[in-house]
Design an enzyme around this catalytic site. Structure first.
Site, short mmCIF file in Angstrom:
data_model
loop_
_atom_site.label_atom_id
_atom_site.label_comp_id
_atom_site.label_asym_id
_atom_site.label_seq_id
_atom_site.Cartn_x
_atom_site.Cartn_y
_atom_site.Cartn_z
N THR A 155 0.60 -1.40 0.10
CA THR A 155 0.16 -0.63 -0.16
C THR A 155 1.11 1.62 -0.23
O THR A 155 1.17 2.14 -0.81
CB THR A 155 -0.65 -0.06 1.52
OG1 THR A 155 -1.55 -1.55 1.43
CG2 THR A 155 -1.35 1.23 1.54
N GLN A 191 -4.19 -1.92 -3.43
CA GLN A 191 -4.47 -0.59 -3.26
C GLN A 191 -3.52 0.29 -4.21
O GLN A 191 -2.51 0.53 -4.23
CB GLN A 191 -3.89 -0.76 -1.37
CG GLN A 191 -4.71 -1.49 -0.66
CD GLN A 191 -3.82 -2.74 -0.46
OE1 GLN A 191 -3.50 -2.98 -1.16
NE2 GLN A 191 -4.72 -3.40 0.32
N ASP A 200 -7.90 2.64 -1.76
CA ASP A 200 -7.16 3.14 -0.29
C ASP A 200 -6.64 4.63 -1.07
O ASP A 200 -5.54 4.68 -1.07
CB ASP A 200 -6.02 2.54 -0.45
CG ASP A 200 -5.83 1.15 1.12
OD1 ASP A 200 -7.33 1.09 1.66
OD2 ASP A 200 -5.37 0.66 1.24
N ASP A 249 -12.72 0.91 1.36
CA ASP A 249 -12.12 1.72 2.19
C ASP A 249 -11.11 2.71 1.81
O ASP A 249 -9.88 3.15 2.48
CB ASP A 249 -10.64 0.93 3.37
CG ASP A 249 -11.41 -0.04 4.18
OD1 ASP A 249 -13.15 -0.16 4.47
OD2 ASP A 249 -10.97 -1.34 4.23
#
Length: 175
Positions: free
Chosen positions: A52, A84, A107, A150
């Protein structure tokens, strides 16, 4: 390759492609576009996946910086195929974003600090992995933020005033 942006770069250029870092203080940055297409599943030059925190289009680790009318985007694609993909990684304090657009998928926006411990090995690979977990404060005013699963997450005290959030697919907005 990650580019460390200097004030003269910001004065000369309007569009920044690839990964960039801004690390100075007490400046207003206006009308810039930061774009990149790097996902967590891609392989980094060190042979490990990017994960990420090495995917960020822009890492901001300066203090008291203001961004106005800027665009931050990561076009790597859906988290299902790219993993992500951060458009903006905020690891500075006293950051303000006004009339900005943040576009990505899984993300899109990370507001540091990282959690105290990683869940999976190498989960925090990237610029903040060994930094102290210092509290941060980030303000977003009249911003548009889009993503999927998210897409806004992190441990900072983040405030959102008159912002629009757009989910591109089912999933949580904040984590």
């Amino acid at each position: 390759m990650v580019r460390n942006l200097m004030l003269e770069d910001l004065e000369k250029e309007t569009v920044f492609t690839g990964q960039s870092v801004i690390g100075f203080a007490d400046k207003m940055i206006e009308g810039k576009t930061f774009t990149n297409a790097c996902g967590a599943l891609e392989i980094h030059p060190d042979g490990k996946p990017y994960h990420t925190f090495r995917t960020a289009t822009l890492l901001v680790n300066g203090t008291n910086l203001s961004f106005r009318n800027c665009i931050f985007e990561n076009t790597a694609g859906s988290g299902k195929t790219a993993g992500q993909a951060l458009a903006l990684y905020c690891d500075g304090d006293g950051l303000t974003f006004e009339n900005c657009r943040l576009k990505g998928f899984q993300d899109t926006l990370f507001v540091a600090p990282l959690p105290p411990k990683e869940i999976q090995k190498d989960g925090f690979l990237g610029p903040g992995q060994v930094k102290p977990r210092t509290p941060r404060h980030v303000v977003f005013r009249n911003c548009y933020i889009e993503g999927s699963v998210d897409f806004i997450f992190g441990g900072a005290w983040a405030e959102f005033f008159d912002c629009e959030f757009r989910s591109l697919e089912p999933g949580y907005v904040f984590a």
